[in-house]
Design a protein around this motif. Structure first.
Motif, PDB file in Angstrom:
ATOM      1  N   ASN A  90       0.831  -1.342  -0.061  1.00 11.83           N
ATOM      2  CA  ASN A  90       0.091  -0.061   0.124  1.00 11.83           C
ATOM      3  C   ASN A  90       0.900   1.192   0.074  1.00 11.83           C
ATOM      4  O   ASN A  90       0.274   2.504  -0.403  1.00 11.83           O
ATOM      5  CB  ASN A  90      -1.083  -0.031   1.343  1.00 11.83           C
ATOM      6  CG  ASN A  90      -2.149  -0.622   0.958  1.00 11.83           C
ATOM      7  OD1 ASN A  90      -2.813  -0.617  -0.207  1.00 11.83           O
ATOM      8  ND2 ASN A  90      -3.006  -1.692   1.903  1.00 11.83           N
ATOM      9  N   ILE A 108      -7.893   3.140  -2.035  1.00  8.28           N
ATOM     10  CA  ILE A 108      -7.984   3.423  -0.669  1.00  8.28           C
ATOM     11  C   ILE A 108      -9.368   2.966  -0.348  1.00  8.28           C
ATOM     12  O   ILE A 108      -9.893   2.575   0.617  1.00  8.28           O
ATOM     13  CB  ILE A 108      -7.569   4.808   0.001  1.00  8.28           C
ATOM     14  CG1 ILE A 108      -6.186   4.902  -0.054  1.00  8.28           C
ATOM     15  CG2 ILE A 108      -8.152   5.122   1.231  1.00  8.28           C
ATOM     16  CD1 ILE A 108      -5.867   6.188  -0.023  1.00  8.28           C
ATOM     17  N   GLY A 135      -4.497   8.638   4.134  1.00  9.85           N
ATOM     18  CA  GLY A 135      -4.875   9.347   2.837  1.00  9.85           C
ATOM     19  C   GLY A 135      -4.158  10.536   2.481  1.00  9.85           C
ATOM     20  O   GLY A 135      -3.891  10.830   1.616  1.00  9.85           O
ATOM     21  N   GLN A 141     -11.787   4.773   5.305  1.00  6.56           N
ATOM     22  CA  GLN A 141     -11.236   4.878   3.975  1.00  6.56           C
ATOM     23  C   GLN A 141     -11.824   5.671   3.071  1.00  6.56           C
ATOM     24  O   GLN A 141     -11.268   6.175   2.158  1.00  6.56           O
ATOM     25  CB  GLN A 141     -11.162   3.493   3.109  1.00  6.56           C
ATOM     26  CG  GLN A 141     -10.547   2.328   3.969  1.00  6.56           C
ATOM     27  CD  GLN A 141      -8.982   2.656   4.247  1.00  6.56           C
ATOM     28  OE1 GLN A 141      -8.551   3.222   5.294  1.00  6.56           O
ATOM     29  NE2 GLN A 141      -8.203   2.621   3.358  1.00  6.56           N
ATOM     30  N   SER A 198      -9.528   8.578   1.211  1.00  3.09           N
ATOM     31  CA  SER A 198      -9.453   8.650  -0.246  1.00  3.09           C
ATOM     32  C   SER A 198      -9.848  10.026  -0.413  1.00  3.09           C
ATOM     33  O   SER A 198      -9.147  10.746  -1.441  1.00  3.09           O
ATOM     34  CB  SER A 198     -10.975   7.835  -0.728  1.00  3.09           C
ATOM     35  OG  SER A 198     -11.058   8.026  -1.971  1.00  3.09           O
TER      36      SER A 198
END
Length: 423
Positions: free
Chosen positions: A31, A60, A251, A370, A374
């Motif tokens: 990731n 994400i 993020g 997430q 994002s």
């Protein structure tokens, strides 16, 4: 007989935790790759940061959306089978990445395939293992597995950054493929789904229980869990605070700290080293957070975690301008709090919704995390292109963390558990 007796002294659940720890470490390292690729892809293909951030944003988001459905899949097909399947998909996707020439290919491989596959190897995996294998030390186990997921993302960065600078970004990708291929047979041979598989009870109990078979539709059961959980105010407070958690961690910092350092002339390898330092302190901080969540009020822990994180993010733009020493202070302070919020959040989820449903409900809380991540991944890239710096995104993230601290303290103590239909 003597060998069996000696072997039985080590609870098999700790082997399961060890295997999951390594897999989550590698998955999180994968990731971290887009933050290293951002500048090389911009140089080689001319893709701007907003475009690359868009693919990362999709990854994400899908990573989070996979959570509640991965809990259902693990309940239906078993932890081991789903781990092997996800790792195989990751290996294939990563192997194809060095051949890409178009932006849509990067979106497909890293936005969609990697997002879904790593979503299976996420926090829900750690929660499922902790709830199945442990009654005693459950918070500690959640802390360890959560720390591995965050720490892997940070510890892999210096290695992959060095490979990218000295050999090329494609060889950094091949390194992650090699790590997956080494772990695949380990998972296939030694991973177990449930204490019943080895004739043991969950640690902390004496009763050996057969796992409850999964019933219902794989798609509808998670949606019913969301429907029922959403009737409880605690769910929305946990989801809301986790939205801000994702907004302020993977993020924003996980995606944009390295390019932000580049804006101040700090080399990629040095910036990756700062993230690695944060990863080492995160391992300590999140594991300690798990231990603390077994002993203290999780709501108060969350209040302090979010508050201190917010102050550190407000300080970050000044640290970038002041130089390496200030960034070192930020890395240590922020690293201790990187994702220490997970164990108390898991504890509150289990207390309110029960351990059998906690994985699926927590999966939906991770979706909120997430979505926040994002939003920050894409939004910070766009704001950097428009404003020429990351100062505003960092300060905004700091203030939303302070707001999350106030939300956390409003969570009420667990009362009657919420019933989730069809699980």
């Amino acid at each position: 007989m003597q060998e069996t007796s000696k072997a039985s002294k080590v609870y098999y659940g700790w082997f399961v935790v060890g295997i999951a720890f390594l897999v989550l470490l590698v998955s999180a390292g994968i990731n971290s790759v887009p933050s290293i690729l951002m500048l090389p892809l911009e140089k080689e293909f001319g893709w701007d940061r907003a475009a690359v951030s868009g693919a990362v944003s999709i990854k994400i988001l899908l990573y989070g959306l996979m959570g509640p459905f991965s809990a259902a899949l693990m309940a239906k097909f078993g932890i081991r089978r789903m781990m092997v399947t996800s790792m195989a998909f990751l290996a294939v996707s990563l192997s194809l990445t060095p051949q890409i020439t178009e932006l849509w290919q990067f979106f497909l491989l890293w936005g969609v395939v990697v997002g879904l596959a790593t979503g299976m190897l996420a926090n829900v995996l750690g929660v499922t293992i902790a709830n199945r294998w442990f009654v005693k030390h459950k918070g500690l186990v959640v802390g360890m597995l959560t720390a591995s997921a965050a720490t892997g993302q940070l510890l892999f960065l210096p290695l992959l950054a060095n490979i990218t600078i000295n050999i090329g970004w494609r060889y950094a990708i091949y390194t992650t493929v090699a790590a997956l291929l080494i772990l695949l047979p380990v998972v296939a041979i030694w991973m177990r789904n449930h204490p019943f598989d080895v004739g043991k009870a969950s640690l902390g109990t004496d009763e050996i229980l057969k796992p409850t078979p999964f019933t219902g539709n794989l798609f509808m059961v998670p949606l019913r869990a969301l429907r029922d959980a959403s009737k409880n105010k605690t769910f929305w407070l946990l989801a809301g605070t986790f939205f801000f958690c994702g907004f302020s961690t993977n993020g924003l910092i996980g995606t944009h700290l390295i390019p932000a350092c580049g804006d101040y002339g700090i080399p990629v390898v040095t910036a990756a080293g700062l993230l690695a330092l944060m990863g080492m302190f995160d391992l300590v901080g999140t594991t300690l957070s798990g231990w603390l969540s077994d002993r203290f009020d999780s709501r108060k822990l969350l209040f302090w975690y979010y508050g201190l994180r917010g102050l550190s993010l407000i300080f970050l733009p000044q640290a970038l301008g002041l130089g390496y020493t200030s960034l070192l202070i930020f890395a240590v302070f922020y690293g201790l709090d990187w994702i220490a919020t997970v164990p108390p959040t898991v504890r509150l989820t289990s207390d309110v919704f029960g351990k059998e449903k906690a994985g699926m409900v927590f999966g939906w809380i991770v979706v909120a995390h997430q979505i926040g991540a994002s939003t920050a991944a894409y939004g910070a890239g766009v704001m950097r292109d428009l404003l020429g710096s990351y100062t505003l995104p960092f300060i905004v993230a700091g203030f939303v963390c302070l707001y999350a601290a106030l939300m956390a303290i409003r969570i009420k103590a667990a009362g009657k558990k919420v019933q989730i239909a069809g699980v």
